[in-house]
Design a protein around this motif. Structure first.
Motif, PDB file in Angstrom:
ATOM      1  N   THR A 255       0.819  -1.214   0.000  1.00 56.70           N
ATOM      2  CA  THR A 255       0.000   0.000   0.000  1.00 56.70           C
ATOM      3  C   THR A 255       0.852   1.263   0.000  1.00 56.70           C
ATOM      4  N   SER A 256       2.080   1.166   0.488  1.00 53.62           N
ATOM      5  CA  SER A 256       2.974   2.325   0.480  1.00 53.62           C
ATOM      6  C   SER A 256       3.416   2.704  -0.920  1.00 53.62           C
ATOM      7  N   ARG A 327      -2.127   1.234  -7.834  1.00 50.01           N
ATOM      8  CA  ARG A 327      -1.642   1.668  -6.525  1.00 50.01           C
ATOM      9  C   ARG A 327      -1.298   3.160  -6.559  1.00 50.01           C
ATOM     10  N   ILE A 331      -3.041   6.313  -4.360  1.00 46.33           N
ATOM     11  CA  ILE A 331      -2.251   7.209  -3.505  1.00 46.33           C
ATOM     12  C   ILE A 331      -2.488   8.671  -3.904  1.00 46.33           C
TER      13      ILE A 331
END
Length: 342
Positions: A255-256, A327, A331
């Motif tokens: 997730t980062s 992803r 973000i």
């Protein structure tokens, strides 16, 4: 293959509308050729001006910390120890995917030399000093390697490409990990320093016997030979778009948005592959920033990780895989202005 010419360290592309804003960025030289194309095409859509300075990952991180740019680019993420020193929460997205190659200038030798991790580490440790060293001859029994001294070229600036390269060496050489380690700037045992991927490429191209680590596009543009590198399965793989894609396909993106691709699994994987990352602040209301500026940044970043990826292959970068694009978009969507989504 489409050719490009890298002329300098600054990229300034102007949109056609009088009301366009200016988005400023700085950092890695690794994605600079790709950014040149992406921001050029972005300007043609009538969108905002993008001013990107190719100054190295370390300098880009410093400029983001000082809030003198809207975004920065880096080939290695900000370290966990350094993150608290930033005046706000930093978000990180993958924005490019490519390969770091082992380039060389050996008169009479073509671009098919084979290297393994130990040999590369030993060259940069100063243990292998000649091109006809027995370790290199064993890897390349059919090559006519000369008794030519090796001139090691490496970065002199804080460099994400250095971070990627030393991350790889730390995984394949216990001696390198112990004596030198992995960082954007290290205490090099040997070598001639140069700034930027273009600087190292220049040293290699102009110096018979030189070896250097540079992003693939710089080697192709400057017509510098580069070799195959042995991966975890034992296969010797030439740096290609497919080799970088294989590296990305053999990891799960957290997730980062940050993950190391060096020495990844897969028979087709090129082992010195990497994402390059965009970094920016989650909360966009700081200093004199306006909502319009925050919206412009969000729009541009979304373009980079979606439409912009269509320009990758022509420049010898690999398009971000679907999982990385997804992803990155998630973000970017988390950006806030005055604590609110926009």
């Amino acid at each position: 293959m489409k050719k490009i010419l890298i002329l300098g360290a600054a990229l300034v592309l102007t949109a056609t509308t009088a009301s366009a804003l200016t988005i400023t960025g700085a950092g890695a030289s690794f994605p600079y050729p790709l950014f040149t194309k992406i921001f050029s095409e972005y300007a043609k859509t009538g969108s905002d001006t993008v001013n990107y300075q190719s100054v190295g990952s370390g300098a880009g991180q410093t400029q983001l910390k000082s809030r003198v740019v809207d975004f920065a680019a880096t080939d290695v993420p900000i370290t966990a120890a350094d993150l608290p020193s930033y005046p706000g929460t930093v978000l990180t997205i993958p924005d490019a995917l490519g390969a770091v190659v082992i380039s060389y200038n050996i008169p009479g030798v073509d671009s098919n030399l084979k290297f393994n991790g130990k040999a590369i580490a030993d060259i940069y440790l100063g243990k292998i000093k000649l091109w006809n060293d027995p370790a290199l001859v064993k890897l390349n029994p059919d090559a006519k390697l000369p008794a030519l001294p090796i001139t090691v070229a490496r970065r002199s600036d804080g460099s994400g490409t250095t971070g990627v390269f030393t991350d790889y060496l730390s995984k394949v050489s216990p001696e390198w990990k112990t004596k030198v380690g992995s960082a954007t700037a290290v205490e090099w045992p040997v070598g001639v320093g140069a700034r930027g991927n273009d600087g190292v490429a220049g040293v290699v191209k102009s110096t018979p016997g030189a070896v250097g680590y540079i992003e693939l596009t710089y080697a192709l543009t400057n017509k510098i030979d580069f070799g195959l590198v042995q991966n975890r399965t034992g296969a010797f793989v030439k740096p290609t778009i497919a080799g970088a894609q294989s590296a990305a396909a053999n990891v799960v993106i957290p997730t980062s948005g940050v993950i190391s691709l060096t020495n990844a699994g897969g028979a087709a994987t090129y082992p010195i592959s990497t994402f390059s990352y965009g970094i920016f602040y989650k909360e966009q209301k700081y200093g004199n920033r306006t909502l319009a500026q925050a919206q412009a940044l969000k729009k541009m970043l979304t373009y980079v990780v979606t439409t912009g990826q269509s320009f990758s292959e022509a420049l010898s970068y690999a398009p971000l895989p679907a999982a990385a694009q997804s992803r990155a978009r998630a973000i970017i969507a988390s950006l806030t202005f005055d604590g609110k989504s926009f």
